[in-house]
Design a protein around this motif. Structure first.
Motif, PDB file in Angstrom:
ATOM      1  N   PHE A 104       0.836  -1.197   0.000  1.00  0.00           N
ATOM      2  CA  PHE A 104       0.000   0.000   0.000  1.00  0.00           C
ATOM      3  C   PHE A 104       0.875   1.253   0.000  1.00  0.00           C
ATOM      4  O   PHE A 104       0.593   2.225  -0.710  1.00  0.00           O
ATOM      5  N   PHE A 105       1.953   1.253   0.789  1.00  0.00           N
ATOM      6  CA  PHE A 105       2.866   2.385   0.803  1.00  0.00           C
ATOM      7  C   PHE A 105       3.404   2.667  -0.598  1.00  0.00           C
ATOM      8  O   PHE A 105       3.496   3.820  -1.030  1.00  0.00           O
ATOM      9  N   ARG A 106       3.789   1.596  -1.314  1.00  0.00           N
ATOM     10  CA  ARG A 106       4.339   1.781  -2.655  1.00  0.00           C
ATOM     11  C   ARG A 106       3.283   2.353  -3.606  1.00  0.00           C
ATOM     12  O   ARG A 106       3.591   3.186  -4.459  1.00  0.00           O
ATOM     13  N   ARG A 107       2.048   1.902  -3.456  1.00  0.00           N
ATOM     14  CA  ARG A 107       0.983   2.428  -4.324  1.00  0.00           C
ATOM     15  C   ARG A 107       0.737   3.906  -4.047  1.00  0.00           C
ATOM     16  O   ARG A 107       0.525   4.696  -4.971  1.00  0.00           O
ATOM     17  N   ILE A 108       0.728   4.282  -2.777  1.00  0.00           N
ATOM     18  CA  ILE A 108       0.526   5.683  -2.426  1.00  0.00           C
ATOM     19  C   ILE A 108       1.678   6.521  -2.967  1.00  0.00           C
ATOM     20  O   ILE A 108       1.470   7.633  -3.483  1.00  0.00           O
ATOM     21  N   ALA A 109       2.897   6.017  -2.863  1.00  0.00           N
ATOM     22  CA  ALA A 109       4.058   6.743  -3.385  1.00  0.00           C
ATOM     23  C   ALA A 109       3.886   7.004  -4.882  1.00  0.00           C
ATOM     24  O   ALA A 109       4.095   8.126  -5.363  1.00  0.00           O
ATOM     25  N   SER A 110       3.504   5.974  -5.640  1.00  0.00           N
ATOM     26  CA  SER A 110       3.319   6.133  -7.083  1.00  0.00           C
ATOM     27  C   SER A 110       2.202   7.115  -7.398  1.00  0.00           C
ATOM     28  O   SER A 110       2.326   7.977  -8.274  1.00  0.00           O
ATOM     29  N   ALA A 111       1.082   6.986  -6.665  1.00  0.00           N
ATOM     30  CA  ALA A 111      -0.074   7.839  -6.931  1.00  0.00           C
ATOM     31  C   ALA A 111       0.207   9.302  -6.617  1.00  0.00           C
ATOM     32  O   ALA A 111      -0.358  10.198  -7.253  1.00  0.00           O
ATOM     33  N   THR A 112       1.068   9.564  -5.652  1.00  0.00           N
ATOM     34  CA  THR A 112       1.360  10.949  -5.265  1.00  0.00           C
ATOM     35  C   THR A 112       2.615  11.488  -5.943  1.00  0.00           C
ATOM     36  O   THR A 112       3.064  12.589  -5.642  1.00  0.00           O
ATOM     37  N   GLY A 113       3.198  10.696  -6.862  1.00  0.00           N
ATOM     38  CA  GLY A 113       4.327  11.175  -7.627  1.00  0.00           C
ATOM     39  C   GLY A 113       5.667  11.061  -6.947  1.00  0.00           C
ATOM     40  O   GLY A 113       6.641  11.689  -7.381  1.00  0.00           O
ATOM     41  N   SER A 114       5.768  10.256  -5.896  1.00  0.00           N
ATOM     42  CA  SER A 114       7.034  10.086  -5.195  1.00  0.00           C
ATOM     43  C   SER A 114       7.779   8.870  -5.741  1.00  0.00           C
ATOM     44  O   SER A 114       7.181   7.834  -6.005  1.00  0.00           O
ATOM     45  N   ALA A 115       9.103   9.023  -5.904  1.00  0.00           N
ATOM     46  CA  ALA A 115       9.911   7.912  -6.421  1.00  0.00           C
ATOM     47  C   ALA A 115      10.166   6.852  -5.356  1.00  0.00           C
ATOM     48  O   ALA A 115      10.496   5.706  -5.670  1.00  0.00           O
ATOM     49  N   THR A 116      10.034   7.215  -4.092  1.00  0.00           N
ATOM     50  CA  THR A 116      10.297   6.292  -2.990  1.00  0.00           C
ATOM     51  C   THR A 116       9.206   6.422  -1.935  1.00  0.00           C
ATOM     52  O   THR A 116       8.407   7.363  -1.952  1.00  0.00           O
ATOM     53  N   VAL A 117       9.202   5.461  -1.012  1.00  0.00           N
ATOM     54  CA  VAL A 117       8.281   5.549   0.130  1.00  0.00           C
ATOM     55  C   VAL A 117       8.940   6.481   1.145  1.00  0.00           C
ATOM     56  O   VAL A 117       9.629   6.062   2.066  1.00  0.00           O
ATOM     57  N   ASP A 118       8.746   7.785   0.939  1.00  0.00           N
ATOM     58  CA  ASP A 118       9.382   8.792   1.782  1.00  0.00           C
ATOM     59  C   ASP A 118       8.476   9.152   2.951  1.00  0.00           C
ATOM     60  O   ASP A 118       7.415   8.551   3.164  1.00  0.00           O
ATOM     61  N   LEU A 119       8.896  10.149   3.724  1.00  0.00           N
ATOM     62  CA  LEU A 119       8.138  10.543   4.916  1.00  0.00           C
ATOM     63  C   LEU A 119       6.735  11.008   4.557  1.00  0.00           C
ATOM     64  O   LEU A 119       5.761  10.654   5.232  1.00  0.00           O
ATOM     65  N   ARG A 120       6.606  11.762   3.475  1.00  0.00           N
ATOM     66  CA  ARG A 120       5.287  12.256   3.074  1.00  0.00           C
ATOM     67  C   ARG A 120       4.356  11.098   2.740  1.00  0.00           C
ATOM     68  O   ARG A 120       3.179  11.088   3.124  1.00  0.00           O
ATOM     69  N   THR A 121       4.891  10.117   2.014  1.00  0.00           N
ATOM     70  CA  THR A 121       4.094   8.936   1.677  1.00  0.00           C
ATOM     71  C   THR A 121       3.623   8.216   2.928  1.00  0.00           C
ATOM     72  O   THR A 121       2.450   7.816   3.031  1.00  0.00           O
ATOM     73  N   ARG A 122       4.544   8.048   3.891  1.00  0.00           N
ATOM     74  CA  ARG A 122       4.178   7.363   5.130  1.00  0.00           C
ATOM     75  C   ARG A 122       3.098   8.130   5.889  1.00  0.00           C
ATOM     76  O   ARG A 122       2.155   7.533   6.422  1.00  0.00           O
ATOM     77  N   VAL A 123       3.234   9.458   5.941  1.00  0.00           N
ATOM     78  CA  VAL A 123       2.244  10.266   6.670  1.00  0.00           C
ATOM     79  C   VAL A 123       0.876  10.158   6.010  1.00  0.00           C
ATOM     80  O   VAL A 123      -0.151   9.996   6.689  1.00  0.00           O
ATOM     81  N   ILE A 124       0.834  10.252   4.672  1.00  0.00           N
ATOM     82  CA  ILE A 124      -0.441  10.129   3.960  1.00  0.00           C
ATOM     83  C   ILE A 124      -1.065   8.754   4.203  1.00  0.00           C
ATOM     84  O   ILE A 124      -2.261   8.633   4.499  1.00  0.00           O
ATOM     85  N   SER A 125      -0.240   7.715   4.099  1.00  0.00           N
ATOM     86  CA  SER A 125      -0.739   6.349   4.283  1.00  0.00           C
ATOM     87  C   SER A 125      -1.257   6.133   5.698  1.00  0.00           C
ATOM     88  O   SER A 125      -2.331   5.543   5.902  1.00  0.00           O
ATOM     89  N   GLU A 126      -0.499   6.617   6.685  1.00  0.00           N
ATOM     90  CA  GLU A 126      -0.921   6.437   8.080  1.00  0.00           C
ATOM     91  C   GLU A 126      -2.179   7.246   8.378  1.00  0.00           C
ATOM     92  O   GLU A 126      -3.046   6.797   9.146  1.00  0.00           O
ATOM     93  N   ALA A 127      -2.293   8.430   7.772  1.00  0.00           N
ATOM     94  CA  ALA A 127      -3.501   9.240   7.980  1.00  0.00           C
ATOM     95  C   ALA A 127      -4.730   8.534   7.414  1.00  0.00           C
ATOM     96  O   ALA A 127      -5.796   8.498   8.039  1.00  0.00           O
ATOM     97  N   LEU A 128      -4.574   7.958   6.211  1.00  0.00           N
ATOM     98  CA  LEU A 128      -5.680   7.205   5.620  1.00  0.00           C
ATOM     99  C   LEU A 128      -6.062   6.024   6.500  1.00  0.00           C
ATOM    100  O   LEU A 128      -7.249   5.767   6.746  1.00  0.00           O
TER     101      LEU A 128
END
Length: 213
Positions: free
Chosen positions: A149-173
């Motif tokens: 799921f983290f990897r999917r969120i990273a791709s959907a939000t335009g991030s090349a990696t599972v960075d801090l922003r991706t983790r925060v978005i995923s955890e918030a969801l």
């Protein structure tokens, strides 16, 4: 990725006879597992008990599910698969958190329209509050699917990696969804009318208010 019950969530899919029979058998096993877990708890329920209650052999049971706890989590897996499909469809769109909240709400709405799946999710949510074995299985399922799921969120939000922003978005969801499911299950358990999508939307708004403060 295909999960139990996913085909039933697609309003345009028309399963053939063999697929309808497979889904019906799967639903019978899930129903039997939930009934027995509610009556006796997961620890005191065996695979043989579930198979007998569903009118199938142990061999047939294991064609559908790896463990007795898995038999109760089919609707949860179907939700994860449907959400993954929605998120993957947004890859490259620099999707924002609210877009992903909309994706969750859409899947919840589809499952609510298909009452069998949402009913099983409700029962699981109520049972895990008292059943440690089933709660552990649900936590393992969440952990198993979090990395993908983290990897999917990273791709959907335009991030090349599972960075801090991706983790925060995923955890918030995840936090919003868990809170909404628990509130919905609690209300339904008390005999109250409760719209899962409305509760989820309210939970997201509350989460934004809290974090803004």
């Amino acid at each position: 990725m295909t999960a139990p019950g996913t085909a039933a969530l697609d309003p345009h899919a028309v399963p053939d006879l063999r697929e309808r029979r497979r889904l019906a058998t799967q639903a019978e096993i899930e129903h039997a597992a939930l009934e027995l877990f509610a009556q006796h708890g997961s620890e005191r329920t065996t695979v043989d008990d579930i198979a007998a209650a569903a009118g199938v052999s142990q061999r047939t049971f294991f064609r559908y599910f790896a463990t007795k706890e898995d038999a109760a989590l089919g609707a949860n897996r179907a939700f994860d698969a449907a959400l993954a499909e929605r998120v993957e469809a947004r890859v490259g769109d620099a999707t924002a958190l609210r877009d992903l909240e909309d994706a969750v709400a859409d899947v919840l709405g589809e499952m609510s329209a298909e009452s069998g799946s949402i009913g099983r999710m409700l029962r699981v949510r109520c049972l895990v509050m008292e059943d440690a074995g089933l709660r552990g299985a649900l936590l393992r399922l969440d952990a198993e699917q979090s990395r993908a799921f983290f990897r999917r969120i990273a791709s959907a939000t335009g991030s090349a990696t599972v960075d801090l922003r991706t983790r925060v978005i995923s955890e918030a969801l995840g936090a919003g969804l868990r809170a909404a499911l628990d509130d919905w299950a609690g209300r339904r358990d008390r005999g109250e009318e409760a719209d899962l999508v409305a509760i989820y939307r309210q939970t997201c708004a509350t989460l934004r208010d809290v974090t803004a403060g």
